[in-house]
Scaffold this motif. Sequence first.
Motif, PDB file in Angstrom:
ATOM      1  N   PRO A   7     -48.819 -14.125  -1.948  1.00  0.00           N
ATOM      2  CA  PRO A   7     -47.914 -13.579  -3.222  1.00  0.00           C
ATOM      3  C   PRO A   7     -48.490 -12.148  -3.458  1.00  0.00           C
ATOM      4  O   PRO A   7     -47.801 -11.420  -3.889  1.00  0.00           O
ATOM      5  CB  PRO A   7     -48.169 -14.770  -4.244  1.00  0.00           C
ATOM      6  N   SER A   8     -49.852 -11.981  -3.415  1.00  0.00           N
ATOM      7  CA  SER A   8     -50.364 -10.450  -3.770  1.00  0.00           C
ATOM      8  C   SER A   8     -50.024  -9.501  -2.475  1.00  0.00           C
ATOM      9  O   SER A   8     -49.542  -8.336  -3.073  1.00  0.00           O
ATOM     10  CB  SER A   8     -51.799 -10.446  -3.795  1.00  0.00           C
ATOM     11  N   LEU A  14     -46.537 -16.381  -7.789  1.00  0.00           N
ATOM     12  CA  LEU A  14     -46.891 -15.079  -8.163  1.00  0.00           C
ATOM     13  C   LEU A  14     -47.380 -14.723  -9.660  1.00  0.00           C
ATOM     14  O   LEU A  14     -48.344 -14.549 -10.119  1.00  0.00           O
ATOM     15  CB  LEU A  14     -46.105 -13.837  -7.662  1.00  0.00           C
ATOM     16  N   THR A  15     -46.223 -15.153 -10.289  1.00  0.00           N
ATOM     17  CA  THR A  15     -46.567 -15.503 -11.831  1.00  0.00           C
ATOM     18  C   THR A  15     -45.602 -16.578 -12.160  1.00  0.00           C
ATOM     19  O   THR A  15     -44.802 -17.213 -11.393  1.00  0.00           O
ATOM     20  CB  THR A  15     -46.007 -14.243 -12.707  1.00  0.00           C
ATOM     21  N   GLU A  16     -45.625 -16.949 -13.586  1.00  0.00           N
ATOM     22  CA  GLU A  16     -44.901 -18.255 -13.964  1.00  0.00           C
ATOM     23  C   GLU A  16     -43.318 -17.927 -13.483  1.00  0.00           C
ATOM     24  O   GLU A  16     -42.707 -18.969 -13.357  1.00  0.00           O
ATOM     25  CB  GLU A  16     -44.667 -18.144 -15.333  1.00  0.00           C
ATOM     26  N   ASP A  17     -42.859 -16.885 -13.496  1.00  0.00           N
ATOM     27  CA  ASP A  17     -41.247 -16.850 -13.169  1.00  0.00           C
ATOM     28  C   ASP A  17     -41.133 -15.892 -12.013  1.00  0.00           C
ATOM     29  O   ASP A  17     -39.862 -15.296 -11.717  1.00  0.00           O
ATOM     30  CB  ASP A  17     -40.349 -16.145 -14.293  1.00  0.00           C
ATOM     31  N   ALA A  45     -50.886   0.526   1.990  1.00  0.00           N
ATOM     32  CA  ALA A  45     -52.017   0.390   2.772  1.00  0.00           C
ATOM     33  C   ALA A  45     -52.904  -0.756   1.910  1.00  0.00           C
ATOM     34  O   ALA A  45     -52.763  -0.746   0.532  1.00  0.00           O
ATOM     35  CB  ALA A  45     -52.947   1.407   2.925  1.00  0.00           C
ATOM     36  N   ASP A  46     -53.590  -1.461   2.420  1.00  0.00           N
ATOM     37  CA  ASP A  46     -54.478  -2.563   1.805  1.00  0.00           C
ATOM     38  C   ASP A  46     -53.724  -3.134   0.802  1.00  0.00           C
ATOM     39  O   ASP A  46     -53.908  -3.414  -0.622  1.00  0.00           O
ATOM     40  CB  ASP A  46     -55.564  -1.839   0.877  1.00  0.00           C
ATOM     41  N   ASP A  47     -52.460  -4.169   1.259  1.00  0.00           N
ATOM     42  CA  ASP A  47     -51.341  -4.391   0.215  1.00  0.00           C
ATOM     43  C   ASP A  47     -51.844  -5.531  -0.474  1.00  0.00           C
ATOM     44  O   ASP A  47     -51.441  -5.662  -1.658  1.00  0.00           O
ATOM     45  CB  ASP A  47     -50.143  -4.769   1.266  1.00  0.00           C
ATOM     46  N   ALA A  58     -52.553  -4.448  -8.814  1.00  0.00           N
ATOM     47  CA  ALA A  58     -51.284  -4.309  -9.703  1.00  0.00           C
ATOM     48  C   ALA A  58     -51.073  -5.766 -10.649  1.00  0.00           C
ATOM     49  O   ALA A  58     -50.646  -5.460 -11.819  1.00  0.00           O
ATOM     50  CB  ALA A  58     -50.029  -4.214  -8.760  1.00  0.00           C
ATOM     51  N   LEU A  59     -51.169  -6.877 -10.318  1.00  0.00           N
ATOM     52  CA  LEU A  59     -51.053  -7.900 -11.079  1.00  0.00           C
ATOM     53  C   LEU A  59     -52.216  -8.022 -12.322  1.00  0.00           C
ATOM     54  O   LEU A  59     -51.794  -8.221 -13.201  1.00  0.00           O
ATOM     55  CB  LEU A  59     -51.358  -9.284 -10.344  1.00  0.00           C
ATOM     56  N   GLY A  60     -53.374  -7.533 -12.078  1.00  0.00           N
ATOM     57  CA  GLY A  60     -54.347  -7.112 -12.965  1.00  0.00           C
ATOM     58  C   GLY A  60     -53.872  -6.179 -14.132  1.00  0.00           C
ATOM     59  O   GLY A  60     -54.130  -6.455 -15.198  1.00  0.00           O
TER      60      GLY A  60
END
Length: 527
Positions: free
Chosen positions: A243-244, A287-290, A435-437, A444-446
């Motif tokens: 997911p990340s 990835l998240t709740e939805d 890069a470094d996905d 990005a999630l943080g």
Amino acid sequence: MGPERRFILGVDVGTTAVRAGAFALDGAARHVRTRAYPLLQPLPGWQVQDPDVLVAATLAAVSACVADTAGAEVVALAVSSPRYGVIGLDTTLSPVTPLLTGRDTRSAEVARDLRVSGQSRELHRVTGTPVHPGSPLCKLMWFARHEPYLCSVTRWWIGLKDYLVHRLTGTLVTELSSASGTGMFDVHRRVWSAGVLDLVGVSGSQLPPVLPTTGVLRLSSAAGQAVGLPSGTPVVVGAGDGPSSSLGMAAIDSTVAGLTLAATGALRTVVAAPLVDPAETFSCAALTEDAWVIGETVNNGGNVVRWTGRALEPGLRPASDDQLAAPELLALAERVAPGSDGLVMLPYLLADRAEEGESGPPGAYLGLRSEHSRGHLVRAAVEGVCLQLGGVRDRLAELTPVSSVRLAGGAFRSPLWRAVMAAVLDCPVRASGAADDVALGAAALGLFAIGLAPDLPGAVAQLDPEGARTEPITVDPALAAAYRGLRTKLPALITVAGRLGEILDEVAAGPRIERRADALPRGVMRG
């Protein structure tokens, strides 16, 4: 670097190395540090690691990243890791087992028994995780069969990221993404499944509480001192690496699939709620709740062409692991016509996840003739990998619409890989510059979790404005037509290779040589 610049850290704890990235909130700077560690194989099929070695490597990589920011503010640290690892802890929260990685296949017999009994279908329906030897469910059932004493002294069963977060914050938790990869979590009701736990022989009290992937904890004083950050710095528990990765390459629109290709390959798309396929092929993780990521990882990716290079041109070495194959080797393949003049490679050098520990379809070159050169062998390997991933896209599209694909990963730096993959997919294709996905996706999630980005796409674009600008790849209609015809023949070729594998296994097992020569195709190399 101005003192006003702020950073967020994304940590990608992989199978053989950790990558820590410090991403400036204005997208103008990035620092990435890596630390490698060994993958141990004490017995055939066992692939384990010392969890404390991984923790030390993570702290070292994060510390180096923090130093690179030169005293700038770090607003948070977010973590990602593979979802299939298992660690047993005692009452003092010390490991009583190594980390059993997702590549550990000791539980192949357990997985096979569950499939033969028919239980795998219901398990997959409830948990969203196919039954395979990498699954924590199968690993824990293996422990119950073979290590009952160890089970009796294990207070907690956790994953790799759970252990890392505990060492960073002092809190033992898991999160929705990792829990949804255990094979024991009811992804529809969002709770540990009592029925599955009964089957496994584990109690709910032995598993950590489940937080959202956006859950925020605080860095402990000891961890802060180790990495050079203030205690209390927010630690976002984050999601799994798949997911990340989808987030990091900005492939999170509902009809866009993200395809990454390095040593292995993966193709995934995002859906709004857990989705389970009847064929028990795809995994579905939060990835998240939805936002749930559904897709498949294939073990035979760029490593197939790397193997081809070692076998055919051992003197031509890639400049780096990301390059996978020397440019001179791929140049040989570029001079060969599409379709490799009738040569087809089935790229199954390694068993894919569902067949790990079992025979599975064999790798093979089919249609080998004297006129075929090294370039043909290399191009057929590239085409075989791309055709396999094209089949994954086709099966995924039967479950949820896939109107376009975004490419990322080291292999797609090669024009040949890009052209062949785009032609096989034969739909709108764009190459992501991300890069470094995985580390970027974690960061990005943080950023979204701590309220500094309005949504997930905005978080990626903010941290990586260049990567968010994708490049369209023009699909050659003639090339697409050639591969379309080849794809229709692949199922029959796989059947032939499978039968050939059975025959050769019989030859290896004993002296009986009554072979059905007419069943064999023209020139074949079997892997």
